[in-house]
Scaffold this motif. Sequence first.
Motif, PDB file in Angstrom:
ATOM      1  N   ASP A 183       0.731  -1.142  -0.171  1.00  0.00           N
ATOM      2  CA  ASP A 183      -0.035  -0.074  -0.103  1.00  0.00           C
ATOM      3  C   ASP A 183       1.045   1.000  -0.126  1.00  0.00           C
ATOM      4  O   ASP A 183       1.412   1.771   1.075  1.00  0.00           O
ATOM      5  CB  ASP A 183      -0.911   0.109   1.219  1.00  0.00           C
ATOM      6  CG  ASP A 183      -1.895   1.149   1.275  1.00  0.00           C
ATOM      7  OD1 ASP A 183      -1.811   1.982   0.280  1.00  0.00           O
ATOM      8  OD2 ASP A 183      -2.902   1.131   2.026  1.00  0.00           O
ATOM      9  N   VAL A 186       0.193   4.394   2.533  1.00  0.00           N
ATOM     10  CA  VAL A 186       0.401   3.954   3.616  1.00  0.00           C
ATOM     11  C   VAL A 186       1.833   3.972   4.012  1.00  0.00           C
ATOM     12  O   VAL A 186       2.608   4.670   4.688  1.00  0.00           O
ATOM     13  CB  VAL A 186      -0.249   2.769   4.472  1.00  0.00           C
ATOM     14  CG1 VAL A 186       0.453   2.434   5.682  1.00  0.00           C
ATOM     15  CG2 VAL A 186      -1.653   2.991   4.318  1.00  0.00           C
ATOM     16  N   ARG A 191       5.608   9.437   6.130  1.00  0.00           N
ATOM     17  CA  ARG A 191       5.654   8.885   7.298  1.00  0.00           C
ATOM     18  C   ARG A 191       6.917   9.133   8.359  1.00  0.00           C
ATOM     19  O   ARG A 191       6.739   8.724   9.447  1.00  0.00           O
ATOM     20  CB  ARG A 191       5.479   7.355   7.395  1.00  0.00           C
ATOM     21  CG  ARG A 191       3.959   6.916   6.588  1.00  0.00           C
ATOM     22  CD  ARG A 191       2.741   6.994   7.287  1.00  0.00           C
ATOM     23  NE  ARG A 191       1.694   6.876   6.579  1.00  0.00           N
ATOM     24  CZ  ARG A 191       0.527   6.998   7.224  1.00  0.00           C
ATOM     25  NH1 ARG A 191       0.228   7.358   8.318  1.00  0.00           N
ATOM     26  NH2 ARG A 191      -0.644   6.694   6.580  1.00  0.00           N
ATOM     27  N   GLU A 263       0.382   1.818   9.704  1.00  0.00           N
ATOM     28  CA  GLU A 263       1.010   3.175   9.752  1.00  0.00           C
ATOM     29  C   GLU A 263       1.974   3.261  10.634  1.00  0.00           C
ATOM     30  O   GLU A 263       3.043   3.896  10.505  1.00  0.00           O
ATOM     31  CB  GLU A 263      -0.189   4.190  10.177  1.00  0.00           C
ATOM     32  CG  GLU A 263      -1.259   4.453   9.286  1.00  0.00           C
ATOM     33  CD  GLU A 263      -2.182   3.289   9.476  1.00  0.00           C
ATOM     34  OE1 GLU A 263      -2.241   2.137  10.223  1.00  0.00           O
ATOM     35  OE2 GLU A 263      -3.387   3.404   8.509  1.00  0.00           O
TER      36      GLU A 263
END
Length: 403
Positions: A183, A186, A191, A263
Amino acid sequence: MRHGIHVVDATMFWSATGGGVGRYLRAKHEWLASRPGWRHTIAVPTPPGAIDGEGIARLPSIALPGSGGYRLPLRRGAVARVLLGLQPDLIEAGDPYRVAWSALDAARQGGVPAVAYCHSNLVAMARLVAGPLLGAAAATEARRYARHLYRRFDLVLAPSAAMASHLRDWGVERVATAPLGVDSAVFHPRRADARWRQALGFDAGTRVLVYAGRFAREKHLGLLAEAVARLGAPYALVAIGAGPAPPPPGDRVIVLPVARGAEAVATALASADLFVHAGDQETFGLSVLEALACATPAVVRAADGLAEWVDGHACLGVEMPGATTFAEAIAAAFEGDRQARRRAARAHAAGHDWADAFAGLIDHYGRVLGVAGAQHAAPGTAGAVGPAVGPAVGPPAGAGLRR
């Protein structure tokens, strides 16, 4: 057909602490939920009384001590009855043990196709567990067993060309490659979070290496710890996961429990400077792909599925295993333009989204189901068109598992 084509995934490789098979099944479940004409159920061993999510069926099992939360289904007939009761149109077995035989039983009784996904190299594992003295004999027996099992399936899927080659070498004929995915929304460079590094006591000059995955013998985490010890400051290793073989403690080694949620995993991967993996039995290397998608370069053992990620820039490969060779490769990954290497990592992951992976997977399903254009199948279409099995898949297994 009842409300579309119902795919049931059955495996013992399911744990609250995560794992690549679990990420594959959860991602598949979400993707199939958005596809008209398809339904999906995950049949896995969970503890009695566990609150299972929608689309999860519990297989009877016992706890497997020291495994990191995995459970062992023992009763072949009981597992087969659960699978048959789900009224599947296709069953995919995700392990080569008791569940695989139960899947074959249920498929035969229900007159539906059975597909196996080969997530683990059974022969290499047998050689490792048996040790130097008995390894060769154990590998021979494992090869015989794998051939005996997998030749009974309508199709065996492999996540990499290396694993597909192993299967064919073992004498399995109906083999196709079906890579895993990521993904990329994500697992993304955004991040990255300086607070993750600060919470672990790292300053801006620390070269943070990260491993995320199961702590198992075949991952050779001790080798990574030794490589970091040889490198010394400013290198540090963060190992995230659970299992029976964690890395040995050291001044420059931090062990963290499994990160809860994709996450959290993505934050760790994106916040580190380099992903490292010394495993020599990986059939794909899902954690490597996730790191690359986070724009985090990698150093991996150039063996089996991991070798297919090596490009000499975003992902460096170690040909000869050893702490010294890994230390040299890790140091080399910090040379040159680091930002260019990060951009190359993200680009290397491009085209490997779950949507791409599952589109190919559905085509394989369509062949064994006899559905033309399975990606666009509507309710009631299974079996409407004759088989479309191509040369890469091989001849059908026979009428025993077919409608």
